[in-house]
Design a protein around this motif. Structure first.
Motif, PDB file in Angstrom:
ATOM      1  N   GLY A   1       0.727  -1.456  -0.088  1.00  0.00           N
ATOM      2  CA  GLY A   1      -0.137   0.127  -0.146  1.00  0.00           C
ATOM      3  C   GLY A   1       0.796   1.323  -0.179  1.00  0.00           C
ATOM      4  O   GLY A   1       0.406   2.301  -0.465  1.00  0.00           O
ATOM      5  N   LEU A   2       1.747   1.263   0.846  1.00  0.00           N
ATOM      6  CA  LEU A   2       2.919   2.325   0.752  1.00  0.00           C
ATOM      7  C   LEU A   2       3.582   2.604  -0.745  1.00  0.00           C
ATOM      8  O   LEU A   2       3.507   3.905  -1.057  1.00  0.00           O
ATOM      9  N   LYS A   3       3.888   1.768  -1.279  1.00  0.00           N
ATOM     10  CA  LYS A   3       4.606   1.708  -2.560  1.00  0.00           C
ATOM     11  C   LYS A   3       3.610   2.452  -3.569  1.00  0.00           C
ATOM     12  O   LYS A   3       3.849   3.263  -4.418  1.00  0.00           O
ATOM     13  N   LYS A   4       2.035   2.012  -3.369  1.00  0.00           N
ATOM     14  CA  LYS A   4       1.178   2.588  -4.150  1.00  0.00           C
ATOM     15  C   LYS A   4       0.905   4.160  -3.872  1.00  0.00           C
ATOM     16  O   LYS A   4       0.883   4.920  -4.726  1.00  0.00           O
ATOM     17  N   ALA A   5       0.953   4.432  -2.457  1.00  0.00           N
ATOM     18  CA  ALA A   5       0.826   5.871  -2.182  1.00  0.00           C
ATOM     19  C   ALA A   5       2.125   6.712  -2.526  1.00  0.00           C
ATOM     20  O   ALA A   5       1.801   7.900  -3.148  1.00  0.00           O
ATOM     21  N   VAL A   6       3.315   6.043  -2.367  1.00  0.00           N
ATOM     22  CA  VAL A   6       4.227   6.887  -2.806  1.00  0.00           C
ATOM     23  C   VAL A   6       4.527   7.166  -4.439  1.00  0.00           C
ATOM     24  O   VAL A   6       4.860   8.354  -4.572  1.00  0.00           O
ATOM     25  N   GLU A   7       3.962   6.382  -5.189  1.00  0.00           N
ATOM     26  CA  GLU A   7       4.044   6.372  -6.532  1.00  0.00           C
ATOM     27  C   GLU A   7       2.860   7.645  -6.667  1.00  0.00           C
ATOM     28  O   GLU A   7       3.135   8.323  -7.739  1.00  0.00           O
ATOM     29  N   TRP A   8       1.632   7.616  -6.164  1.00  0.00           N
ATOM     30  CA  TRP A   8       0.843   8.586  -6.373  1.00  0.00           C
ATOM     31  C   TRP A   8       1.360  10.043  -6.018  1.00  0.00           C
ATOM     32  O   TRP A   8       1.285  10.942  -6.725  1.00  0.00           O
ATOM     33  N   PHE A   9       1.989  10.164  -4.844  1.00  0.00           N
ATOM     34  CA  PHE A   9       2.354  11.471  -4.414  1.00  0.00           C
ATOM     35  C   PHE A   9       3.452  11.937  -5.338  1.00  0.00           C
ATOM     36  O   PHE A   9       3.858  13.091  -5.611  1.00  0.00           O
ATOM     37  N   LYS A  10       4.400  11.236  -5.948  1.00  0.00           N
ATOM     38  CA  LYS A  10       5.499  11.317  -6.466  1.00  0.00           C
ATOM     39  C   LYS A  10       5.108  12.230  -7.850  1.00  0.00           C
ATOM     40  O   LYS A  10       5.608  12.873  -8.404  1.00  0.00           O
ATOM     41  N   ASN A  11       3.908  11.710  -8.317  1.00  0.00           N
ATOM     42  CA  ASN A  11       3.502  12.336  -9.646  1.00  0.00           C
ATOM     43  C   ASN A  11       2.235  13.230  -9.497  1.00  0.00           C
ATOM     44  O   ASN A  11       1.668  13.694 -10.511  1.00  0.00           O
TER      45      ASN A  11
END
Length: 203
Positions: free
Chosen positions: A177-187
């Motif tokens: 879940g954190l990897k998905k959240a990080v990817e969204w925040f990154k973009n």
């Protein structure tokens, strides 16, 4: 309904300082449950009471003040990650898709009493910060600030009722879940991270 016990079952009535700085926020939750169940008893309304524990995922506001968006944005910008107290207070984090699934099943059920919906995987705030630093490959240092008054020391649901009566349990682990959240925040346009170097680092 903030606890001194962990994990927290639905029959726990909470531990709230009604005149503390969090009093209005904390008591509003108990008041909402009292109103909801009163309407069920006296007006025969088919109400539902979901006790939602910490939830996260894509499309969170970067500035909403909660731990995960705050830590992720600090980490992506190599800024100091702010942990309150010693970071030993515990939380549990449920990915948004799991929560939506739980609410949907609750709405279709015959249950009218409170039901915990959250992820029972408990960890300290300090461990959360370290995990986010690792996932983002950040160089952020962790700094410690005084713990706010009445900040909950533990926060973890007992979801045995949801599991038994709704056949529900979370499917998304914290790492995924954190990897998905990080990817969204990154973009995300709301993030201050726009450097191509971050895309190379996290890609």
């Amino acid at each position: 309904i903030y606890p001194k016990v962990s994990p927290q079952k639905e029959d726990y009535w909470g531990n709230v300082n009604p005149v503390g700085p969090r009093g209005v926020y904390d008591e509003s939750k108990r008041f909402a449950e009292a109103l909801t169940i009163a309407y069920h008893h006296y007006h025969k309304m088919d109400n539902k009471i979901a006790r939602i524990f910490n939830t996260y995922g894509p499309r969170m506001r970067a500035d909403d003040g909660r731990a995960i968006p705050t830590f992720v944005n600090q980490a992506l910008n190599n800024k100091e990650i702010t942990v309150f107290g010693k970071g030993l207070q515990t939380r549990s984090f449920c990915f948004i898709s799991d929560l939506v699934s739980g609410i949907y099943k609750l709405m279709l059920s015959s249950l009218n009493e409170p039901v915990n919906l959250g992820n029972p995987e408990e960890l300290t705030v300090l461990d959360l910060a370290r995990t986010i630093i690792r996932i983002t490959r950040s160089k952020s240092p962790i700094i410690f600030k005084p713990l706010p008054e009445d900040d909950p020391k533990v926060r973890c649901p007992d979801i045995s009722k949801a599991n038994k009566d709704l056949s529900w349990q979370p499917k998304v682990g914290l790492e995924e879940g954190l990897k998905k959240a990080v990817e969204w925040f990154k973009n995300s346009p709301q993030s201050t991270v726009h450097s191509p170097s971050w895309k190379r680092l996290l890609g």
